[in-house]
Design a protein around this motif. Sequence first.
Motif, PDB file in Angstrom:
ATOM      1  N   GLU A   9       0.836  -1.200   0.000  1.00 44.30           N
ATOM      2  CA  GLU A   9       0.000   0.000   0.000  1.00 44.30           C
ATOM      3  C   GLU A   9       0.874   1.255   0.000  1.00 44.30           C
ATOM      4  N   ASP A  10       1.849   1.303   0.911  1.00 47.11           N
ATOM      5  CA  ASP A  10       2.672   2.509   1.035  1.00 47.11           C
ATOM      6  C   ASP A  10       3.449   2.793  -0.245  1.00 47.11           C
ATOM      7  N   SER A  11       4.103   1.741  -0.781  1.00 51.07           N
ATOM      8  CA  SER A  11       4.934   2.006  -1.961  1.00 51.07           C
ATOM      9  C   SER A  11       4.036   2.340  -3.161  1.00 51.07           C
ATOM     10  N   GLY A  12       2.860   1.655  -3.226  1.00 51.29           N
ATOM     11  CA  GLY A  12       1.919   1.966  -4.342  1.00 51.29           C
ATOM     12  C   GLY A  12       1.507   3.426  -4.297  1.00 51.29           C
ATOM     13  N   ILE A  13       1.018   3.870  -3.133  1.00 55.09           N
ATOM     14  CA  ILE A  13       0.528   5.242  -3.007  1.00 55.09           C
ATOM     15  C   ILE A  13       1.657   6.233  -3.322  1.00 55.09           C
ATOM     16  N   ASN A  14       2.851   5.905  -2.803  1.00 54.30           N
ATOM     17  CA  ASN A  14       4.010   6.760  -3.066  1.00 54.30           C
ATOM     18  C   ASN A  14       4.283   6.922  -4.552  1.00 54.30           C
ATOM     19  N   GLU A  15       4.363   5.756  -5.186  1.00 57.48           N
ATOM     20  CA  GLU A  15       4.670   5.786  -6.617  1.00 57.48           C
ATOM     21  C   GLU A  15       3.591   6.529  -7.405  1.00 57.48           C
ATOM     22  N   ILE A  16       2.330   6.293  -7.043  1.00 57.73           N
ATOM     23  CA  ILE A  16       1.228   6.986  -7.740  1.00 57.73           C
ATOM     24  C   ILE A  16       1.367   8.491  -7.556  1.00 57.73           C
ATOM     25  N   ASN A  17       1.619   8.909  -6.322  1.00 61.98           N
ATOM     26  CA  ASN A  17       1.767  10.350  -6.060  1.00 61.98           C
ATOM     27  C   ASN A  17       2.874  10.961  -6.909  1.00 61.98           C
ATOM     28  N   ALA A  24       2.290   6.465 -17.182  1.00 66.36           N
ATOM     29  CA  ALA A  24       2.979   5.940 -16.004  1.00 66.36           C
ATOM     30  C   ALA A  24       1.968   5.359 -15.018  1.00 66.36           C
ATOM     31  N   LEU A  25       0.817   6.014 -14.893  1.00 64.29           N
ATOM     32  CA  LEU A  25      -0.234   5.531 -13.981  1.00 64.29           C
ATOM     33  C   LEU A  25      -0.750   4.173 -14.433  1.00 64.29           C
ATOM     34  N   GLU A  26      -0.870   4.038 -15.730  1.00 64.30           N
ATOM     35  CA  GLU A  26      -1.357   2.773 -16.286  1.00 64.30           C
ATOM     36  C   GLU A  26      -0.379   1.642 -15.949  1.00 64.30           C
ATOM     37  N   GLU A  27       0.922   1.953 -16.043  1.00 62.19           N
ATOM     38  CA  GLU A  27       1.935   0.954 -15.682  1.00 62.19           C
ATOM     39  C   GLU A  27       1.832   0.559 -14.216  1.00 62.19           C
ATOM     40  N   LEU A  28       1.577   1.546 -13.354  1.00 61.52           N
ATOM     41  CA  LEU A  28       1.449   1.261 -11.916  1.00 61.52           C
ATOM     42  C   LEU A  28       0.219   0.404 -11.636  1.00 61.52           C
ATOM     43  N   ARG A  29      -0.832   0.679 -12.380  1.00 61.39           N
ATOM     44  CA  ARG A  29      -2.053  -0.111 -12.192  1.00 61.39           C
ATOM     45  C   ARG A  29      -1.732  -1.596 -12.455  1.00 61.39           C
ATOM     46  N   LEU A  39      -0.300  -7.338  -5.539  1.00 62.62           N
ATOM     47  CA  LEU A  39      -1.455  -7.690  -4.715  1.00 62.62           C
ATOM     48  C   LEU A  39      -1.967  -9.081  -5.078  1.00 62.62           C
ATOM     49  N   THR A  40      -1.995  -9.377  -6.365  1.00 61.83           N
ATOM     50  CA  THR A  40      -2.498 -10.672  -6.817  1.00 61.83           C
ATOM     51  C   THR A  40      -1.634 -11.814  -6.257  1.00 61.83           C
ATOM     52  N   SER A  41      -0.330 -11.553  -6.194  1.00 61.10           N
ATOM     53  CA  SER A  41       0.532 -12.641  -5.701  1.00 61.10           C
ATOM     54  C   SER A  41       0.264 -12.905  -4.216  1.00 61.10           C
ATOM     55  N   ILE A  42      -0.115 -11.888  -3.461  1.00 62.01           N
ATOM     56  CA  ILE A  42      -0.511 -12.092  -2.051  1.00 62.01           C
ATOM     57  C   ILE A  42      -1.777 -12.943  -2.010  1.00 62.01           C
ATOM     58  N   ILE A  68      -5.660   1.681  -3.538  1.00 59.39           N
ATOM     59  CA  ILE A  68      -4.777   1.952  -4.689  1.00 59.39           C
ATOM     60  C   ILE A  68      -5.612   2.370  -5.907  1.00 59.39           C
ATOM     61  N   GLU A  69      -6.716   1.647  -6.155  1.00 62.88           N
ATOM     62  CA  GLU A  69      -7.591   1.989  -7.277  1.00 62.88           C
ATOM     63  C   GLU A  69      -8.093   3.420  -7.169  1.00 62.88           C
ATOM     64  N   ALA A  70      -8.563   3.770  -5.967  1.00 61.42           N
ATOM     65  CA  ALA A  70      -9.126   5.113  -5.772  1.00 61.42           C
ATOM     66  C   ALA A  70      -8.058   6.182  -6.006  1.00 61.42           C
ATOM     67  N   ARG A  71      -6.852   5.875  -5.495  1.00 57.19           N
ATOM     68  CA  ARG A  71      -5.787   6.880  -5.644  1.00 57.19           C
ATOM     69  C   ARG A  71      -5.417   7.064  -7.112  1.00 57.19           C
ATOM     70  N   ILE A  72      -5.386   5.915  -7.856  1.00 59.07           N
ATOM     71  CA  ILE A  72      -5.073   6.008  -9.289  1.00 59.07           C
ATOM     72  C   ILE A  72      -6.117   6.891  -9.999  1.00 59.07           C
ATOM     73  N   GLU A  73      -7.383   6.669  -9.711  1.00 64.07           N
ATOM     74  CA  GLU A  73      -8.454   7.453 -10.368  1.00 64.07           C
ATOM     75  C   GLU A  73      -8.305   8.935 -10.051  1.00 64.07           C
ATOM     76  N   GLN A  74      -8.044   9.190  -8.794  1.00 61.99           N
ATOM     77  CA  GLN A  74      -7.896  10.577  -8.332  1.00 61.99           C
ATOM     78  C   GLN A  74      -6.736  11.258  -9.062  1.00 61.99           C
ATOM     79  N   LYS A  75      -5.598  10.524  -9.104  1.00 58.75           N
ATOM     80  CA  LYS A  75      -4.395  11.075  -9.734  1.00 58.75           C
ATOM     81  C   LYS A  75      -4.634  11.308 -11.234  1.00 58.75           C
TER      82      LYS A  75
END
Length: 339
Positions: A9-17, A24-29, A39-42, A68-75
């Motif tokens: 969560e932390d690294s995802g949000i960081n990278e998105i920000n 780039a956002l699409e790649e993060l998704r 997340l899927t591997s977890i 993460i989804e919400a943050r991506i949409e927002q960004k």
Amino acid sequence: MLNKLKEIEDSGINEINGSSSTAALEELRIKYLGKKGALTSILRQLGTLSSEERPKVGAAANVVRQKIEARIEQKLAELESLQLDLKLKTEKVDVTLPGCKKEIGHLHPLRSTENRMIEIFVSMGFDLVEGPEVESVYNNFDALNAPADHPSRDETDTFYISDSVVLRTQTSPVQIRAMQTRKPPIRIISPGKVYRCDSPDATHSPVFHQLEGLVIDKHITLGDLKGTLDLFAQSMFGEGTRTRLRPHNFPFTEPSVEVDFSCFACGGKGCKLCKGEGWIEMLGAGMVHPNVLAGCGIDPNEYTGFAFGVGIERTAMRKYNINDLRLFYENDVRFIGQF
Ligand code: DAH
């Protein structure tokens, strides 16, 4: 595993920000939420957990996914609005700049004069008809009662295409075509180009324009001709304009007349424009010759008619007080733009 989720969560949000483009956002998704994502591997490892832990970790993973989804949409929305701002700044149109002026033309004075002449005669009930500029010698001369030795037939006066075909020297052959194809009463006008072997000067041109008129009916007289031309003169040059008929000679009319209009500048008193005459020569006319009628199959004992031919250049020159015919053809906008 909950710790691992927190890390994701932390690294995802960081990278998105920190991302600065929608690509780039699409790649993060894909990196975090995609099929092979963190997340899927977890979630794939849920099976290895105890039945107690499994729902906790599952629920926590879902929360992380939603965050993460919400943050991506927002960004994404932020980036798009930034892009729009940038576009608005760089692509702004300065509406106070002077525009590109487009010069809009208008009708040539000859064309507008012709149109006005047509309008006047059509309002009197004349039909507008056209005839060809390449015409038979028969229609241009013979049928119009021109004697075999008439000077206008000469090659020095007329452009011959062959022995029997010419560039018409007058619009009068349209009279013949009208009488051959119509039954009286006939009331036609026909404007168009005519050709003569003349060198250009202030009053001559090898190509110029005429408007022909023809009326055939029972009891048509010279008075009808005069009345028609009176109305034309007044409509074209003003209410006070009068007409005068002078004897003349044309092969296709009997009697033939030349028609003068009272001077538009002085009203008939005599001035520079009319050279002190009070009258200005305008056109040729007459009563259609019985030979012409009979040649077209119209009985001269039953029908009479009048005809006239008026130069369009001459009319425009008189109307606008232009003293050199060549001005019409030079296409100098300083001249044409005045009308
Ligand atoms: N065709 C003559 C010319 O070119 C003009 C003319 C005179 C036409 C008398 C007519 C007419 O119809 O009756 O000079």
